[in-house]
Design an enzyme around this catalytic site. Structure first.
Site, PDB file in Angstrom:
ATOM      1  N   ASP B  11     -12.087   6.680  -6.138  1.00  0.00           N
ATOM      2  CA  ASP B  11     -12.125   5.960  -6.999  1.00  0.00           C
ATOM      3  C   ASP B  11     -13.297   6.424  -8.142  1.00  0.00           C
ATOM      4  O   ASP B  11     -14.267   6.720  -7.773  1.00  0.00           O
ATOM      5  CB  ASP B  11     -12.567   4.311  -6.458  1.00  0.00           C
ATOM      6  CG  ASP B  11     -11.391   3.799  -5.841  1.00  0.00           C
ATOM      7  OD1 ASP B  11     -10.371   4.027  -5.867  1.00  0.00           O
ATOM      8  OD2 ASP B  11     -11.799   2.713  -5.118  1.00  0.00           O
ATOM      9  N   ASP B 130      -1.699  -4.238  -5.924  1.00  0.00           N
ATOM     10  CA  ASP B 130      -2.704  -4.807  -5.033  1.00  0.00           C
ATOM     11  C   ASP B 130      -2.339  -5.882  -4.712  1.00  0.00           C
ATOM     12  O   ASP B 130      -1.718  -7.001  -5.565  1.00  0.00           O
ATOM     13  CB  ASP B 130      -3.910  -4.948  -6.295  1.00  0.00           C
ATOM     14  CG  ASP B 130      -4.629  -3.602  -6.609  1.00  0.00           C
ATOM     15  OD1 ASP B 130      -4.395  -2.680  -5.934  1.00  0.00           O
ATOM     16  OD2 ASP B 130      -5.285  -3.364  -7.768  1.00  0.00           O
TER      17      ASP B 130
END
Lengths: 203, 254
Positions: B11, B130
């Site tokens: 990330d 997600d």
């Protein structure tokens, strides 16, 4: 010098990076003089077949001519699929027709795309695999595969619940369904072998 | 036989790799170029870079980052975060990424998946989802967008199946409930999605032990497992992970 054909689509940079990493001068180009003047040609492939063929456009004839005249040619993934006569990915498209055979969908009944690392059995008489032993894992990412109909072609297979054609060689024409530039050390060796073939031919 | 894949996820925020818990409380985990090269050299099967800032300014940074990463990474890598158009995808692929992942923009405009698949091939298009357990409908998960901040009414399993129909080549499935907790993947979620689609599913969120990875593959049916915390902070090496899974009968590229 090796010319990596720049047909303005997809991940062509990775092939150049990998060639440069092994000490090979690589030029990303679609200029006819770079295709004619190179020791060898790489047709990279990250695109759908039809898009890649139309992006190649009028260069297709030139690539075909220099390959038939003996210049080493390496097709990767869709670039490899383009070596055959035709593909039925998103409609019927003509390929370069350098090797007899068709590009067809991977047979259903398994996870598709065939995506990830698969073990390829490496025939001793295929120059691309010199020094790699009997089998190695390579990285694949594709939904279509070649059905080779050319008696003059040498073939390496992987097992995906059927005999999947992983690489071909016909005289100076080479192709890998997998991505050597993304297959770690074994993949870099395949590119090194191709580079060595080109150098030998040029001298 | 295809091996199962071990995929570290990086990330990226403001040019650094970060890792949070449940998408919050970020901590620094290093330089993306350095970490990427280290993973490529140490036997990772693939890498995923997610631009978690995904602003107009960070877009330029991420293209530059992809270019630098690609010079030293000779395994496939996926880039995602804030991608809205096929032109942006093209730029990232031409800079050296193997695949691109879409999330929020695909929910807003599902045709983006189809358009990308036609242009780059299905194998290039990763649908990132997600997922959050639904409070109203037990046994269901809802799709969240905008880095997980915005829940929608879309059912995760239905969306995954629709993504496959549209031409996605892979699903990157993140459990927001499990993310960063190191308490194990949400294998009910993984199983529900892997049963519903025929494309590879990458399980993400919750890896803390080697057994968690095994469970995601065996119970969840995942083709690949994504992890961050357990490898970034060097709890386990990639080789240790692969040896463990191979010893338990999972095919590995080792």
């Amino acid at each position: 010098m090796i010319t990596v054909i720049d047909y303005s689509v997809g991940n062509v940079k990775s092939v150049c990076n990998a060639l440069e990493h092994i000490g090979c001068e690589a030029k990303l180009s679609c200029a006819p003089k770079d295709i004619e003047g190179a020791w060898g040609i790489v047709l990279p492939g990250v695109a759908a077949f039809g898009y890649a063929v139309s992006a190649l456009g009028s260069l297709a004839g030139l690539v075909r001519d220099v390959a038939l005249a003996g210049k080493p040619l390496l097709g990767i993934c869709v670039g490899y699929q383009m070596l055959f006569e035709e593909s039925c990915e998103y409609g019927l498209h003509k390929g370069l027709g350098l090797i007899s055979g068709r590009v067809v969908p991977i047979p259903p009944g398994r996870v598709i795309p065939h995506m990830g690392w698969n073990l390829v059995s490496l025939p001793e008489d295929m120059d691309l695999f010199a020094g790699l032993g009997a089998a190695k894992h390579f990285y694949f990412a594709h939904s279509f595969c070649a059905d080779v109909a050319d008696a003059g072609a040498k073939i390496a297979y992987a097992d995906y619940g059927f005999e999947l054609t992983a690489a071909v060689q016909k005289a100076n024409i080479y192709g890998t369904q997998f991505h050597p530039e993304k297959s770690g050390p074994a993949g870099l060796t395949v590119l090194q072998n191709f580079y060595d073939i080109c150098k030998r031919k040029a001298q | 036989m295809l091996t199962r894949r071990i995929i570290p996820c990086l990330d990226v925020k403001d040019g650094r790799v970060v890792k949070g818990v449940n998408f919050l409380n970020l901590r620094d985990a290093g330089d993306p170029v350095e970490l990427g090269a280290r993973y490529s050299d140490s036997g990772a099967d693939e890498l995923v870079f997610l631009d978690i800032t995904a602003t107009i300014r960070s877009r330029k940074t991420i293209v530059e980052l992809v270019r630098k990463v690609a010079e030293n990474v000779f395994i496939p890598f996926t880039v995602g975060g804030g991608i809205r158009t096929v032109e942006q995808m093209d730029e990232l692929l031409r800079s050296g990424a193997e695949k691109v992942s879409v999330n929020t923009a695909a929910v807003a405009n599902p045709d983006l998946i189809a358009e990308a698949a036609r242009r780059f091939g299905n194998q290039c298009v990763v649908l990132a989802i997600d997922a959050r357990r639904s409070k109203d409908r037990p046994g269901h998960w809802q799709v969240c967008v905008k880095a997980g901040s915005e829940p929608t009414d879309i059912d995760v399993v239905e969306w995954a199946a629709r993504g496959e129909e549209l031409g996605a080549g892979e699903i990157l499935l993140t459990s927001m409930d499990a993310d960063g907790t190191q308490a194990g993947y949400d294998n009910a979620l993984n199983k529900a999605v892997t049963d519903a689609v025929n494309i590879p599913v990458i399980a993400s969120g919750g890896a803390g032990t080697l057994e968690h990875l095994y469970d995601a593959i065996v119970e969840g049916g995942a083709d690949a497992v994504l992890m961050a915390s357990i490898t970034h902070f060097e709890n386990y090496t990639i080789t240790q992970i692969k040896q463990y899974l191979r010893d338990r009968g999972i095919p590995m590229n080792l």
